[in-house]
Design an enzyme around this catalytic site. Structure first.
Site, PDB file in Angstrom:
ATOM      1  N   GLU A   1      23.757  32.920  41.068  1.00  0.00           N
ATOM      2  CA  GLU A   1      22.370  33.381  41.009  1.00  0.00           C
ATOM      3  C   GLU A   1      22.308  34.892  41.203  1.00  0.00           C
ATOM      4  O   GLU A   1      21.585  35.600  40.486  1.00  0.00           O
ATOM      5  CB  GLU A   1      21.542  32.690  42.091  1.00  0.00           C
ATOM      6  CG  GLU A   1      20.110  33.179  42.194  1.00  0.00           C
ATOM      7  CD  GLU A   1      19.605  33.195  43.617  1.00  0.00           C
ATOM      8  OE1 GLU A   1      18.702  34.002  43.899  1.00  0.00           O
ATOM      9  OE2 GLU A   1      20.116  32.421  44.441  1.00  0.00           O
TER      10      GLU A   1
ATOM     11  N   GLU B   1      18.824  31.633  36.719  1.00  0.00           N
ATOM     12  CA  GLU B   1      19.644  32.843  36.834  1.00  0.00           C
ATOM     13  C   GLU B   1      21.120  32.499  36.946  1.00  0.00           C
ATOM     14  O   GLU B   1      21.973  33.187  36.364  1.00  0.00           O
ATOM     15  CB  GLU B   1      19.186  33.660  38.046  1.00  0.00           C
ATOM     16  CG  GLU B   1      17.809  34.288  37.861  1.00  0.00           C
ATOM     17  CD  GLU B   1      17.320  35.035  39.077  1.00  0.00           C
ATOM     18  OE1 GLU B   1      16.402  35.854  38.938  1.00  0.00           O
ATOM     19  OE2 GLU B   1      17.855  34.798  40.186  1.00  0.00           O
TER      20      GLU B   1
ATOM     21  N   ASP C   1      16.154  30.097  40.572  1.00  0.00           N
ATOM     22  CA  ASP C   1      17.514  30.415  41.012  1.00  0.00           C
ATOM     23  C   ASP C   1      18.559  29.788  40.092  1.00  0.00           C
ATOM     24  O   ASP C   1      19.550  30.429  39.723  1.00  0.00           O
ATOM     25  CB  ASP C   1      17.736  29.925  42.443  1.00  0.00           C
ATOM     26  CG  ASP C   1      16.931  30.721  43.464  1.00  0.00           C
ATOM     27  OD1 ASP C   1      16.370  31.776  43.101  1.00  0.00           O
ATOM     28  OD2 ASP C   1      16.852  30.266  44.620  1.00  0.00           O
TER      29      ASP C   1
ATOM     30  N   ASP D   1      20.914  37.314  38.143  1.00  0.00           N
ATOM     31  CA  ASP D   1      19.753  38.175  38.323  1.00  0.00           C
ATOM     32  C   ASP D   1      20.029  39.562  37.751  1.00  0.00           C
ATOM     33  O   ASP D   1      19.174  40.165  37.083  1.00  0.00           O
ATOM     34  CB  ASP D   1      19.405  38.265  39.808  1.00  0.00           C
ATOM     35  CG  ASP D   1      18.271  39.232  40.090  1.00  0.00           C
ATOM     36  OD1 ASP D   1      17.136  38.928  39.694  1.00  0.00           O
ATOM     37  OD2 ASP D   1      18.529  40.281  40.699  1.00  0.00           O
TER      38      ASP D   1
END
Length: 228
Positions: A45, A121, A118, A49
């Site tokens: 995650e 990502e 989450d 991102d």
């Protein structure tokens, strides 16, 4: 690594077939079911991102070469925020293949906005690690295409826009109050009232997170103010 039909179907919806499907399995694994031999998706995650952020920043920078930093920043924020990631996760049925512990499954984890965001990502990071930046970029641009095409010149979220409106009028920030709740614990329906200090207010009701209903209430109040 052998994977089930549900994972194969998800890769079809995602539009990418993994060479190393174990990366996808890790991206789908929530901490509630993780173990020493089954790591969760938190590290992915973190990476995803950053991959998403670079792709969006590059795409916005290239698409509008006349835009200032002040114009690009809110567009960027609208495209990478958790609500957007969660919406795209829902569109491709990511929640259906998330690996969750029993408690999270029972509490509606497959529909929780933060968990969906989450995991989305993390999946992007898994693609990046499996095939590199260019492939990850192509997948992201395809999944985000409709939002990039429709993003307006002032895509501030409604709560931010309402707060700025109140500030311009010399008022304190708006207040958001939960004025009702119904439905089961795993799928609650919230009623939120957005209220300004001068008494103007609007109500929104719906399923999802309290934050998303607050956004809806803020938008309803903005619409009400603009109609005057």
């Amino acid at each position: 690594m052998r994977i089930g039909a549900d994972i194969h179907a998800f890769m079809g919806r995602l539009g990418y077939d993994f060479t190393r499907p174990e990366l996808l399995i890790r991206a789908l694994t929530h901490g509630s079911i993780a173990s020493a031999t089954r790591p969760d998706n938190q590290r992915l995650e973190f990476l995803g991102d950053r991959v998403l952020g670079l792709v969006m920043a590059e795409a916005l920078f290239t698409a509008d070469r006349q835009a200032t930093e002040g114009q690009l920043a809110p567009r960027y924020n609208a495209l990478v925020r958790g609500e957007t990631c969660a919406d795209i996760a829902r569109e491709i049925g990511l929640g259906d293949v998330m690996k969750l512990g029993r408690s999270e499954m029972m509490s509606g984890g497959r529909r929780k906005e933060a968990m969906l965001a989450d995991a989305m990502e993390a999946v992007l990071a898994a693609i990046y690690l499996d095939a590199g930046y260019e492939t990850a970029r192509q997948v992201i641009l395809r999944l985000w295409a409709s939002r990039m095409d429709s993003i307006d010149n002032d895509p501030r979220d409604a709560k931010t826009a309402l707060q700025e409106w109140a500030q311009a009028q010399g008022m304190p920030p708006p207040n958001y109050e939960q004025t009702g709740r119904s439905g089961p614990d795993h799928a609650p329906v919230f009623e939120i009232t957005a209220r300004l200090s001068d008494g103007n207010h609007a109500v929104a009701k719906g399923a999802g997170t309290k934050r998303s209903i607050e956004q809806a209430a803020a938008q309803a109040l903005l619409d009400q103010l603009e109609a005057r």
